[in-house]
Structure formats: structure tokens, C-alpha cells
Enzyme design. Structure first.
Site, PDB file in Angstrom:
ATOM      1  CG  ASN A  24      -2.098  -0.992   0.958  1.00  0.00           C
ATOM      2  OD1 ASN A  24      -2.229  -1.551  -0.135  1.00  0.00           O
ATOM      3  ND2 ASN A  24      -2.906  -1.212   1.976  1.00  0.00           N
ATOM      4  NE  ARG A  93     -11.093   0.871  -5.495  1.00  0.00           N
ATOM      5  CZ  ARG A  93     -11.964   1.727  -6.002  1.00  0.00           C
ATOM      6  NH1 ARG A  93     -12.953   1.307  -6.716  1.00  0.00           N
ATOM      7  NH2 ARG A  93     -11.845   3.019  -5.753  1.00  0.00           N
ATOM      8  CG  ASP A 117     -12.582  -4.237  -4.155  1.00  0.00           C
ATOM      9  OD1 ASP A 117     -12.552  -5.262  -3.468  1.00  0.00           O
ATOM     10  OD2 ASP A 117     -11.584  -3.643  -4.573  1.00  0.00           O
TER      11      ASP A 117
HETATM   12  C1  UD1 Z   1      -6.551   1.682   1.286  1.00  0.00           C
HETATM   13  C2  UD1 Z   1      -5.782   0.383   1.147  1.00  0.00           C
HETATM   14  C3  UD1 Z   1      -6.608  -0.793   1.631  1.00  0.00           C
HETATM   15  C4  UD1 Z   1      -7.117  -0.531   3.038  1.00  0.00           C
HETATM   16  C5  UD1 Z   1      -7.826   0.817   3.118  1.00  0.00           C
HETATM   17  C6  UD1 Z   1      -8.249   1.181   4.525  1.00  0.00           C
HETATM   18  C7  UD1 Z   1      -4.361   0.764  -0.764  1.00  0.00           C
HETATM   19  C8  UD1 Z   1      -4.007   0.394  -2.153  1.00  0.00           C
HETATM   20  N1  UD1 Z   1      -5.436   0.176  -0.235  1.00  0.00           N
HETATM   21  O1  UD1 Z   1      -7.670   1.593   0.417  1.00  0.00           O
HETATM   22  O2  UD1 Z   1      -5.796  -1.964   1.608  1.00  0.00           O
HETATM   23  O3  UD1 Z   1      -8.040  -1.551   3.376  1.00  0.00           O
HETATM   24  O4  UD1 Z   1      -6.955   1.854   2.639  1.00  0.00           O
HETATM   25  O5  UD1 Z   1      -7.174   1.121   5.387  1.00  0.00           O
HETATM   26  O6  UD1 Z   1      -3.671   1.542  -0.121  1.00  0.00           O
HETATM   27  N2  UD1 Z   1     -14.545   6.210   0.853  1.00  0.00           N
HETATM   28  C9  UD1 Z   1     -15.582   6.983   0.393  1.00  0.00           C
HETATM   29  N3  UD1 Z   1     -15.312   7.967  -0.523  1.00  0.00           N
HETATM   30  C10 UD1 Z   1     -14.062   8.215  -0.988  1.00  0.00           C
HETATM   31  C11 UD1 Z   1     -13.007   7.417  -0.521  1.00  0.00           C
HETATM   32  C12 UD1 Z   1     -13.273   6.414   0.408  1.00  0.00           C
HETATM   33  O7  UD1 Z   1     -16.728   6.793   0.802  1.00  0.00           O
HETATM   34  O8  UD1 Z   1     -13.885   9.131  -1.809  1.00  0.00           O
HETATM   35  C13 UD1 Z   1     -14.814   5.140   1.840  1.00  0.00           C
HETATM   36  C14 UD1 Z   1     -14.566   3.742   1.305  1.00  0.00           C
HETATM   37  O9  UD1 Z   1     -15.694   3.260   0.597  1.00  0.00           O
HETATM   38  C15 UD1 Z   1     -14.283   2.953   2.561  1.00  0.00           C
HETATM   39  C16 UD1 Z   1     -13.579   3.983   3.443  1.00  0.00           C
HETATM   40  O10 UD1 Z   1     -13.887   5.259   2.902  1.00  0.00           O
HETATM   41  O11 UD1 Z   1     -15.492   2.556   3.172  1.00  0.00           O
HETATM   42  C17 UD1 Z   1     -12.081   3.803   3.526  1.00  0.00           C
HETATM   43  O12 UD1 Z   1     -11.521   3.842   2.255  1.00  0.00           O
HETATM   44  P1  UD1 Z   1     -10.044   4.357   1.975  1.00  0.00           P
HETATM   45  O13 UD1 Z   1      -9.363   4.681   3.248  1.00  0.00           O
HETATM   46  O14 UD1 Z   1     -10.124   5.409   0.928  1.00  0.00           O
HETATM   47  O15 UD1 Z   1      -9.380   3.051   1.373  1.00  0.00           O
HETATM   48  P2  UD1 Z   1      -8.501   2.912   0.060  1.00  0.00           P
HETATM   49  O16 UD1 Z   1      -7.577   4.059  -0.063  1.00  0.00           O
HETATM   50  O17 UD1 Z   1      -9.388   2.571  -1.081  1.00  0.00           O
END
Ligand code: UD1
Length: 419
Positions: A24, A93, A117
Site C-alpha cells: 500500500n 483499484r 470490489d
Molecule cells: C486503502 C488500502 C486498503 C485498506 C484501506 C483502509 C491501498 C491500495 N489500499 O484503500 O488496503 O483496506 O486503505 O485502510 O492503499 N470512501 C468513500 N469515498 C471516498 C473514498 C473512500 O466513501 O472518496 C470510503 C470507502 O468506501 C471505505 C472507506 O472510505 O469505506 C475507507 O476507504 P479508503 O481509506 O479510501 O481506502 P482505500 O484508499 O481505497
């Protein structure tokens, strides 16, 4: 037949395992190379499928990328292309992390949206609203997220949730924006700190990494750098949990134990002796693990990526554990597979109640994502007989040399079915 693992339970894991760079982190650091013309080198790269996939995304944007051993060299042109098409990004992703750097460098970005996903919906609304506050227009058009800006300027941005991906994209756009940006309620993950460090080595002015307020003074230009990826705390903890589940004795190296404070505390609650070491930690579990409650939360809370391993531990622990998933709505889908392995588990919304059984029962199971796959293998290690774990390409996306590492610790696992 597609590749699968045969995992035979019963052995205690013992020995030492070295973890590589964090998945990550490395993917975001590779994307950050887009921010500077010239050759950026990222070292301690893990040997996982997502790294060559990210290399392809960058090649599609006009970069030259060479992968050798654990090093990736990315040469970014003066004018990168700004369109990451569906073929390049569909497989994973994390490719969405090129959005921020492209807006910063090209003032426009078109990044195809990967599909759904297995762990739940992953919208980009926070990424987009952050970029809008920096002066970009951003819409979803024809299956792509599009962002364009005549002028990027600093802004005060408060995230409604400390999203890792949104923090990274906004940060990478803000480093080349005019003036000061403050991101409040920013994600605090060690991988964010790694990215802040690399950006600062490139000449950015970012402070507050690791806290919930990031302050960024925009600069006009960044220079390439050479940066070493931090160790993968999720892979490291997977081996730690495996040691506890199998009543083993495992020394994990290549990771900063401070990145796993709460996780190691939970293993102690389960009855393990956990010793922090300079370059990692050691876990010794002598008796059957005790039940432990877990609630996933953004860092420094318990990582959602370790929730399947926590369920594996709870499944064979003495007593009843309550596990709460607060980050990804559908991550409990994999519990069905654990039930197939004899786990006594029930889910209700974002809670799971697990009554530990002394031993699981081998069965064919299917991985739905990287971490669920690893969780199922751990369960196979404490099941009677031989468990078939299918769809293991997920595991290969996140765990380098998985079979070799597990065998090195005395686990019985075989990769079969390749053609
Ligand atoms: C990253 C990690 C993943 C980890 C996650 C949480 C990478 C490649 N992946 O994923 O392994 O499980 O952090 O620690 O680094 N959300 C929204 N809107 C947005 C963005 C996020 O609603 O614009 C929500 C998502 O649906 C989810 C939550 O926020 O429920 C957390 O997501 P996020 O922290 O953004 O995870 P990722 O960056 O996708």
C-alpha cells in the site's frame, strides 16, 4: 484447472520470515514519480503482481519503467500523458492514485474507474471534492473520473472520513499547487508518512505526516529521488497472527513494530508473548489462543486489512469473540468461507460473533480478495486434513513468495494446477 493452494493443517509455525516493502506504499510512491521529470528509483519493492501492473499504468502514461529485483526505476517525461485507460487500470483499484499526480503535473487527468470490489463499494467522492477545492473541475464521464484545472491553488480541506486514497490524491495534487493547503482529518497510516517523506525528498514542503492535519506549501517543481519503501505491516502481522493461531514461535523481520502497536497488543491479549525487536518482532504462543474482540478503524486503530486474520484467530480461540468492521461494508462476505471450514460464526450488519472451536475442518474455499485469501490459508493451517484454497491470484497480488515463506516456517502448503 486454475491454480490453487493445498494447505495441510496441524503444524506449528516456527522460524524467521523477512517481509518486503509495503504494497500500500509502493504503488503510491510509483505514482508520485509522475510528479518529477527524470528518473525516480524506488527500492525495497515487494515481488507482487500489483507492482508490474502499476508499471504498466505508468508506461501507458508515457513513462519508461524498469523492474529489477526489488528496485523499480521510473523515467517520467517532460509531458506525461494524462489518460489512464480502462485496459491499464481494470485489474486493480490502486491505480486511481495516479489521479492526483496527473492533475498536478498535466493539469488534467482521465482515469478509468475500475469495477466493483468484493469488500464493498469504493466511491471517489472525497477524492473529487478535495480536488475541486484545489480548483479543479471533476466529474465521472463515460466510466472515467475526469479532473481538469486551469490553476491549482491551496485550500482548506476537511475530509469527512480519513480516507487513505483521498488523502494521498489530494496531497499529491497539492504539492504542486499555488499556496498553502491544509488537509484536516487526514489519514494517518504509516504508508501516508512514507509518501510524505518521499515527496519532501523530491523538494515538496509537507508537514504533519502521521498526524490528522497535513500542511502543504505548494512548490513550482519537484525533482526525482531514490526512496526505500517501508516494510509491509499487514504482511508482517499476517505471520504474527499465524504464529499465534498455530501456537508457534515466529520472528518477523523487515518491519517497524511501532506500526503494529494495537495489533501486537491484541496478540498479547490472546495469550502470546510478543517481543518488539529492532527490525521487527517475535511472537510465541504456548497455549490455545484466548478470545479477543476486534473493531477495525483507520490507523492507529486495528487495520481492516487484518480483519480476516482476526476472524481466523477467533475461530480457534477459547471463548467468544466479537469482531466489528467499520471501514468496508462487505468485508464479512468471506465469513461464509470460514463457516465452510467449520468456524462457528454469525454476522449481523457490521458485527460478527465467533465462538472458537478447538480445530477447524478442511474444505474447498474461495478467496474473494487478497486479505480474505490469506485469512483462509491461515485457517487451513489449523484445520484437520487438507484445505483447497482457490482464486489464489488475489493472494499473489499482495503476498510476495507466499508459499516459500510459509514453508520456511514449517507450514505445509503446495501450489497446484498451473498450466
Ligand atoms: C486503502 C488500502 C486498503 C485498506 C484501506 C483502509 C491501498 C491500495 N489500499 O484503500 O488496503 O483496506 O486503505 O485502510 O492503499 N470512501 C468513500 N469515498 C471516498 C473514498 C473512500 O466513501 O472518496 C470510503 C470507502 O468506501 C471505505 C472507506 O472510505 O469505506 C475507507 O476507504 P479508503 O481509506 O479510501 O481506502 P482505500 O484508499 O481505497
Amino acid at each position: 484447472m486454475s491454480e490453487h493452494f493445498l494447505v495441510t493443517g496441524g503444524n506449528r509455525l516456527e522460524g524467521e520470515v523477512l517481509v518486503g516493502g509495503a504494497k500500500n506504499s509502493v504503488l503510491k510512491l510509483m505514482a508520485a514519480a509522475l510528479l518529477a521529470e527524470g528518473t525516480t528509483v524506488v527500492t525495497n519493492c515487494p515481488d507482487i503482481l500489483d507492482v508490474p501492473l502499476m508499471a504498466d499504468v505508468l508506461r501507458g502514461l508515457g513513462c519508461e519503467v524498469e523492474l529489477e529485483d526489488s528496485e523499480v526505476r521510473i523515467t517520467t517525461p517532460a509531458e506525461p500523458k494524462y489518460h489512464a485507460d480502462f485496459d491499464a487500470v481494470k485489474q486493480f483499484r490502486a491505480s486511481v492514485c495516479v489521479l492526483g499526480p496527473l492533475v498536478a503535473r498535466c493539469r488534467r487527468a482521465v482515469v478509468a474507474l475500475p469495477g466493483g470490489d468484493a469488500i464493498g463499494s469504493r466511491p471517489l467522492d472525497m477524492h473529487q471534492s478535495g480536488l475541486r477545492l484545489l480548483g479543479a473541475r471533476s466529474e465521472i464521464e463515460h466510466g472515467c473520473v475526469v479532473a481538469e484545472a486551469d490553476d491549482l491553488h491551496g485550500a482548506n480541506i476537511r475530509l469527512v472520513f480519513p480516507s487513505v486514497g483521498a488523502t494521498e490524491n489530494i496531497l499529491m495534487a497539492a504539492v504542486l499547487a499555488r499556496g498553502e493547503t491544509v488537509i484536516d482529518n487526514a489519514a494517518r497510516e504509516p504508508e501516508i508518512v512514507d509518501l510524505c517523506n518521499m515527496l519532501n525528498e523530491m523538494g515538496a514542503k509537507v508537514s504533519g505526516g502521521g498526524s490528522s492535519t497535513l500542511t502543504i506549501q505548494g512548490v513550482r517543481k519537484l525533482e526525482p529521488t531514490t526512496h526505500r519503501v517501508i516494510g509491509d505491516r499487514i504482511v508482517a502481522a499476517t505471520w504474527g497472527v499465524a504464529a499465534s493461531m498455530t501456537r508457534g514461535d515466529v520472528r518477523v523481520r523487515g518491519v517497524n513494530h511501532k506500526h503494529l502497536g494495537l495489533v501486537l497488543d491484541k496478540l498479547r491479549t490472546a495469550g502470546a508473548e510478543v517481543t518488539p525487536e529492532v527490525d521487527g518482532f517475535r511472537v510465541i504462543q504456548r497455549e490455545r489462543p484466548k478470545a479477543v474482540n476486534f473493531a477495525t478503524l483507520p490507523y492507529p486503530g486495528f487495520p481492516t486489512d487484518l480483519q480476516p486474520m482476526a476472524i481466523g484467530l477467533a475461530a480457534v480461540a477459547e471463548g467468544t469473540s466479537m469482531i466489528t468492521e467499520n471501514v468496508f461494508e462487505s468485508r464479512f462476505r468471506f465469513v461464509e468461507e470460514m463457516i465452510r471450514l467449520g468456524a462457528d460464526a454469525r454476522t449481523d450488519g457490521h458485527h460478527a460473533v465467533i465462538r472458537g472451536v478447538p480445530v477447524l475442518s478442511s474444505a474447498p474455499v474461495w478467496s474473494s480478495d487478497i486479505r480474505a485469501g490469506a485469512g483462509l490459508v491461515l485457517a487451513g493451517l489449523v484445520a484437520d486434513g487438507t484445505t483447497e484454497v482457490h482464486d489464489i491470484f488475489h493472494i499473489d497480488r499482495g503476498y510476495p513468495r507466499f508459499v516459500e515463506n510459509l514453508r520456511g516456517l514449517g507450514g505445509v502448503i503446495e501450489r497446484v494446477g498451473s498450466e
